[in-house]
Design a protein around this motif. Structure first.
Motif, mmCIF file in Angstrom:
data_model
loop_
_atom_site.group_PDB
_atom_site.id
_atom_site.type_symbol
_atom_site.label_atom_id
_atom_site.label_comp_id
_atom_site.label_asym_id
_atom_site.label_seq_id
_atom_site.Cartn_x
_atom_site.Cartn_y
_atom_site.Cartn_z
ATOM 1 N N MET A 110 10.837 -7.395 55.985
ATOM 2 C CA MET A 110 10.552 -8.710 55.934
ATOM 3 C C MET A 110 12.042 -9.248 55.240
ATOM 4 S SD MET A 110 7.284 -8.438 53.031
ATOM 5 C CE MET A 110 5.585 -7.887 53.567
ATOM 6 N N MET B 182 2.802 -11.696 54.810
ATOM 7 C CA MET B 182 3.366 -11.100 54.170
ATOM 8 C C MET B 182 2.774 -10.614 52.639
ATOM 9 S SD MET B 182 7.441 -11.617 54.902
ATOM 10 C CE MET B 182 7.478 -13.221 55.159
ATOM 11 N N SER C 294 3.444 -16.685 58.199
ATOM 12 C CA SER C 294 4.428 -15.312 57.810
ATOM 13 C C SER C 294 4.346 -15.220 56.186
ATOM 14 C CB SER C 294 5.761 -15.539 58.418
ATOM 15 O OG SER C 294 6.489 -16.703 57.794
ATOM 16 N N ALA D 27 10.040 -11.068 61.113
ATOM 17 C CA ALA D 27 9.211 -10.510 60.080
ATOM 18 C C ALA D 27 8.074 -9.674 60.587
ATOM 19 C CB ALA D 27 9.329 -11.017 58.590
#
Lengths: 236, 290
Positions: free
Chosen positions: B239, B149, B145, B18
């Motif tokens: 994502m 995000m 991550s 992602a």
């Protein structure tokens, strides 16, 4: 020198000369129209003014400054805002986000909020739909949004490209009322329109464009009464 | 239990994909180009970590240097290679990007040789809870991550610059008429993408501590696949696509009978999704503007 002075503008699309040596001017406080049929070069002129397309030659001055080769984004802080043809609002953003982007170059949050209030006052529907994604608005509402978005930058000169295109007669009246009102409040306006009758009726002066050339100019009133204009653009 | 561990591993791997996919998708959305050199920025990040790890001994410092270096490199590549081609045919830009990719790989071979090198970025203790044991790097990558995000989503949704990015992505000309400096927005996009690539490089090294000049190629292609599955140009799409691909890969690798076909299955999913939904999961149909 005029407020907006365009001299000997030439624009080519490949080998085709779309604009062939066009000169015109707009004085401060005026509403000036460019009228003409489809393909006369009206939108090309608007794009060339803001350097969205390259020019072959010509000079453009605004408020005493040469803006001929100034990048499009630098014109907004100088006081030029454009409502592009087909509205081109940001469909995936909300109404209020669109308006905020209109005020992108302004930093004073208080002043931005004041302008936003005045926009909402003019068009309460935009306040009601503030959080709605702009793509869900009707065509007329989108045009109001596009005009309001341009006003968010507090422009001295507003360039309007076919603001009445594709709208119902009711919205056409609303939009022309708004143009008149904005002008009364002190904003100079350059208007490009296919609806020549409406445009001439509110314009101080107008230029008639035919295949890349200005063929006639005069006051809105005179052109409305002109026989050849009546036949060509006003439906006899 | 086994399934939960596999799932967590998959989410973690998906997090890496992602982070890389975000770079592809943002550059595509805003600069309207496929940056095929993006995977090699991961490789450059990995080598930078190696160099500064040897110099400073601190993995954290080395990572910071790697992020800074990748950001500079990403911006430089954009200015020198892509910016002069703005407005020319997409094919010219695509080929240039592939050229940049080979350039970076060859430079890495000249500087570090073609043999793989060990990079020991340190070991994080594995965690056990309720009978499930998860490797330290898995948790680190997952946390990393998730933070990335969330921050990116907030940045795009809540800041003036983030909204300008969305505006440029939807209609560059109209954004310019709002006073948005498109060149600046594109630079910022490359800054974010390259920083995320460096971070992905770190996470990949923690998992498998060897690096060579093609270190970024496979993760790059997988992440690109993820971006397309999610809908290229869409940030939540990248994502979603990344996480989906990571979980699929992790599950396939767990089942010994299909493990050798993991890559084929992943790219097969891409083909199937493109057949059913050519715009990817969250991609939007763009109307062509004249």
């Amino acid at each position: 020198m005029a407020f907006l002075q365009v001299d000997h503008l030439k624009v080519n699309y490949g080998l085709i000369q779309a604009i062939k040596d066009v000169s015109f001017s707009v004085e401060q406080g005026e509403i000036v129209s460019l009228i003409g049929a489809n393909g006369a070069g009206k939108t090309t002129i608007m794009h060339a003014l803001c350097n969205l397309i390259p020019k072959q030659s010509g000079q453009i001055c605004f408020d005493g400054q040469d803006i001929t080769s100034l990048a499009a984004h630098k014109l907004v802080p100088m006081g030029i805002a454009q409502v592009p043809e087909g509205r081109r609002i940001f469909q995936e953003l909300t109404v209020v986000e669109n308006l905020q982007l209109g005020g992108y170059t302004r930093r004073d949050k208080k002043e931005i909020a004041e302008t936003l209030d005045s926009v909402y006052q003019r068009f309460p529907i935009l306040k009601q739909r503030a959080k709605q994604v702009a793509g869900t608005l009707s065509g007329g509402e989108q045009q109001m949004l596009a005009m309001s978005r341009a006003l968010m930058s507090h422009p001295k000169l507003l360039l309007l490209d076919e603001p009445s295109m594709g709208l119902s007669p009711l919205y056409v009246s609303t939009i022309f009322d708004m143009i008149h009102q904005v002008n009364q409040e002190g904003t100079t306006i350059l208007l490009v329109e296919q609806n020549a009758k409406k445009a001439l009726a509110i314009s101080n002066r107008a230029y008639v464009l035919e295949v890349g050339r200005i063929v006639k100019t005069g006051t809105g009133k005179d052109l409305l009464a002109d026989d050849s204009i009546r036949q060509a653009y006003l439906g006899g | 239990m086994e399934l939960i561990t596999t799932l967590i591993n998959g989410l973690s791997l998906g997090g890496i994909y992602a982070m890389i996919a975000l770079g592809y998708t943002m550059v595509y959305g805003i600069a309207k180009m496929l940056n095929f050199a993006h995977g090699d920025i991961i490789m450059v990040g990995g080598y930078t970590i190696l160099v500064f790890l040897n110099l400073t001994g601190s993995p954290i410092l080395a990572t910071c240097f790697a992020i800074a270096f990748c950001v500079m490199l990403g911006v430089l590549v954009e200015k020198l290679a892509y910016k002069p081609l703005r407005g020319s045919s997409p094919l010219a830009v695509l080929i240039t990007a592939i050229g940049v990719s080979y350039l970076l790989q060859s430079l890495a071979q000249i500087l570090f040789g073609s043999a793989s090198k060990m990079v020991n970025v340190g070991y994080l203790d594995s965690l056990s809870f309720g009978g499930i044991t998860v490797q330290g790097y898995t948790v680190f990558t997952l946390a990393c991550s998730i933070v990335v995000m969330i921050c990116l989503t907030l940045f795009i949704k809540c800041t003036r610059l983030g909204k300008a990015m969305l505006a440029v992505s939807e209609d560059r000309g109209a954004a310019q008429l709002m006073g948005v400096n498109v060149n600046r927005i594109i630079t910022i996009t490359f800054v974010i993408g390259s920083a995320l690539a460096a971070l992905a490089g770190l996470c990949t090294l923690m998992k498998a501590p060897t690096i060579s000049s093609t270190f970024g190629s496979m993760p790059g292609i997988k992440a690109f696949t993820a971006a397309v599955i999610g809908g290229i140009g869409s940030i939540p799409g990248a994502m979603l696509g990344g996480i989906l691909l990571g979980v699929v890969e992790s599950i396939c690798n767990r089942v010994s009978s299909i493990a050798p076909y993991t890559d084929a299955i992943e790219f097969g999913i891409l083909i199937v999704i493109l057949l059913i939904r050519p715009t990817g999961f969250l991609g939007k149909k763009r109307r062509e503007k004249v």
